[in-house]
Motif scaffolding. Structure first.
Motif: not given
Length: 97
Positions: A34-35, A18-19, A5-6, A25-27
Motif C-alpha cells: 500500500g502506502a 481515501s478509496t 479512512y484512518i 485498499r486495506l488488503w
C-alpha cells in the motif's frame, strides 16, 4: 461507495486515506505494501471510516484531516465531535498537538 479512512499504525501514528473500495485498499496495505508510510509501520488497525458521495469528497476530507493535530484526530476517532471546534483553535498554538 467512496470512503475516507484512518489507520492507527503499530508505532501509534495515524495514516489517513481515501478509496473507492475500502476492503481492497486495506488488503493492499496489508499484503502489497500500500502506502510506504503504512508499509513501514505495520501492523495497523482501522480506527475510523466515513462514507462519502464521491471520491472527490473523500479525497478532500482526507486532505482536511491530514492537516489536523493528533488531538483533533483522536477526538474524531473517539466520537467527540463537540471537541473539534475547540481543538481547531489550538492548532497553531505551540505544544497543543
Amino acid at each position: 461507495m467512496p470512503f475516507m479512512y484512518i489507520l492507527r499504525c503499530a508505532d501509534g501514528s495515524f495514516y489517513t486515506g481515501s478509496t473507492w473500495n475500502l476492503e481492497q485498499r486495506l488488503w493492499r496495505h496489508e499484503h502489497e505494501g500500500g502506502a510506504r508510510f503504512v508499509a513501514k509501520r505495520r501492523p495497523f488497525e482501522l480506527v475510523y471510516v466515513e462514507e462519502t458521495d464521491s471520491i472527490e469528497e473523500a479525497f478532500l476530507r482526507e486532505k482536511q484531516i491530514q492537516g489536523w493535530s493528533r488531538r483533533k484526530k483522536l477526538a474524531l476517532i473517539d466520537g467527540q465531535h463537540d471537541q473539534l471546534p475547540t481543538l481547531a483553535k489550538f492548532r497553531s498554538a505551540p505544544g497543543h498537538d
